[in-house]
Scaffold this motif. Structure first.
Motif, PDB file in Angstrom:
ATOM      1  N   HIS A  48       0.836  -1.200   0.000  1.00 56.54           N
ATOM      2  CA  HIS A  48       0.000   0.000   0.000  1.00 56.54           C
ATOM      3  C   HIS A  48       0.870   1.249   0.000  1.00 56.54           C
ATOM      4  CE1 HIS A  48      -2.462   3.129   2.046  1.00 56.54           C
ATOM      5  NE2 HIS A  48      -3.350   2.707   1.170  1.00 56.54           N
ATOM      6  N   ARG A  52       1.094   3.973  -3.015  1.00 59.99           N
ATOM      7  CA  ARG A  52       0.790   5.385  -2.743  1.00 59.99           C
ATOM      8  C   ARG A  52       1.939   6.284  -3.176  1.00 59.99           C
ATOM      9  NH1 ARG A  52      -2.226   8.051   2.206  1.00 59.99           N
ATOM     10  NH2 ARG A  52      -3.831   7.092   0.970  1.00 59.99           N
ATOM     11  N   GLU A  56       1.621   9.151  -6.058  1.00 61.44           N
ATOM     12  CA  GLU A  56       1.922  10.546  -5.740  1.00 61.44           C
ATOM     13  C   GLU A  56       3.069  11.067  -6.601  1.00 61.44           C
ATOM     14  OE1 GLU A  56       2.503  10.582  -1.503  1.00 61.44           O
ATOM     15  OE2 GLU A  56       0.345  10.575  -1.102  1.00 61.44           O
ATOM     16  N   TYR A  60      -0.768  11.750  -8.922  1.00 61.36           N
ATOM     17  CA  TYR A  60      -2.086  11.327  -8.427  1.00 61.36           C
ATOM     18  C   TYR A  60      -2.109  11.523  -6.918  1.00 61.36           C
ATOM     19  CZ  TYR A  60      -2.391   9.456 -13.086  1.00 61.36           C
ATOM     20  OH  TYR A  60      -2.392   9.335 -14.453  1.00 61.36           O
ATOM     21  N   THR A  61      -2.359  12.772  -6.523  1.00 62.48           N
ATOM     22  CA  THR A  61      -2.218  13.165  -5.123  1.00 62.48           C
ATOM     23  C   THR A  61      -3.531  13.220  -4.365  1.00 62.48           C
ATOM     24  OG1 THR A  61      -2.297  15.466  -5.836  1.00 62.48           O
ATOM     25  CG2 THR A  61      -0.114  14.475  -5.544  1.00 62.48           C
ATOM     26  N   SER A  62      -4.644  12.993  -5.040  1.00 62.46           N
ATOM     27  CA  SER A  62      -5.935  13.015  -4.348  1.00 62.46           C
ATOM     28  C   SER A  62      -6.753  11.791  -4.750  1.00 62.46           C
ATOM     29  CB  SER A  62      -6.724  14.281  -4.707  1.00 62.46           C
ATOM     30  OG  SER A  62      -7.139  14.218  -6.056  1.00 62.46           O
ATOM     31  N   ARG A  63      -7.734  11.502  -3.920  1.00 61.41           N
ATOM     32  CA  ARG A  63      -8.624  10.365  -4.200  1.00 61.41           C
ATOM     33  C   ARG A  63      -9.312  10.557  -5.549  1.00 61.41           C
ATOM     34  NH1 ARG A  63     -13.553   8.067  -3.881  1.00 61.41           N
ATOM     35  NH2 ARG A  63     -13.792   6.137  -2.720  1.00 61.41           N
ATOM     36  N   GLU A  64      -9.725  11.767  -5.839  1.00 59.36           N
ATOM     37  CA  GLU A  64     -10.419  12.053  -7.089  1.00 59.36           C
ATOM     38  C   GLU A  64      -9.538  11.752  -8.305  1.00 59.36           C
ATOM     39  OE1 GLU A  64     -10.265  14.253  -4.487  1.00 59.36           O
ATOM     40  OE2 GLU A  64     -12.300  13.866  -3.760  1.00 59.36           O
ATOM     41  N   LYS A  65      -8.261  12.111  -8.212  1.00 59.35           N
ATOM     42  CA  LYS A  65      -7.343  11.845  -9.327  1.00 59.35           C
ATOM     43  C   LYS A  65      -7.132  10.345  -9.523  1.00 59.35           C
ATOM     44  CE  LYS A  65      -4.789  16.178  -9.306  1.00 59.35           C
ATOM     45  NZ  LYS A  65      -3.458  16.790  -9.201  1.00 59.35           N
ATOM     46  N   VAL A  66      -7.051   9.599  -8.424  1.00 56.57           N
ATOM     47  CA  VAL A  66      -6.880   8.150  -8.515  1.00 56.57           C
ATOM     48  C   VAL A  66      -8.140   7.511  -9.109  1.00 56.57           C
ATOM     49  CG1 VAL A  66      -6.535   6.012  -7.198  1.00 56.57           C
ATOM     50  CG2 VAL A  66      -5.190   8.055  -6.648  1.00 56.57           C
ATOM     51  N   VAL A  67      -9.306   7.961  -8.682  1.00 54.81           N
ATOM     52  CA  VAL A  67     -10.564   7.441  -9.230  1.00 54.81           C
ATOM     53  C   VAL A  67     -10.625   7.712 -10.730  1.00 54.81           C
ATOM     54  CG1 VAL A  67     -13.085   7.753  -9.231  1.00 54.81           C
ATOM     55  CG2 VAL A  67     -11.839   7.524  -7.066  1.00 54.81           C
TER      56      VAL A  67
END
Length: 89
Positions: A48, A52, A56, A60-67
């Motif tokens: 994990h 992460r 990063e 991809y620093t936010s949950r929204e970007k990862v989604v």
């Protein structure tokens, strides 16, 4: 009586499709590959953390970007599947 032991294989995925390759072939090519594949898996917390860090590092620093990334990958996979079905691959 001769016993048959199936050699371990991995699946290599590329733009041309999937290909099963014996692990010994990769080991002959570069022993580090086989070592990484056959080594003990990372504990979940370490995996994990590494995931992460990689996300990063690539922005991809936010949950929204990862989604959004996951959605893009799913769309690409679906388009590839549809393309393969259309060409009979």
């Amino acid at each position: 009586m001769e016993t048959f032991q199936q050699e371990k294989q991995i699946t290599i995925v590329s733009a041309d499709g999937e290909r099963r390759v014996p692990l010994s072939v990769l080991a002959d090519e570069d022993p580090r590959i086989a070592e990484q594949i056959t080594s003990t898996p990372l504990p979940m917390d370490q995996m994990h953390h590494k995931l992460r860090q990689a996300l990063e590092k690539n922005g991809y620093t936010s949950r929204e970007k990862v989604v959004e990334l996951v959605r893009e990958v799913r769309q690409e996979m679906l388009a590839e599947q549809e393309s393969n079905q259309a060409t009979g691959a």
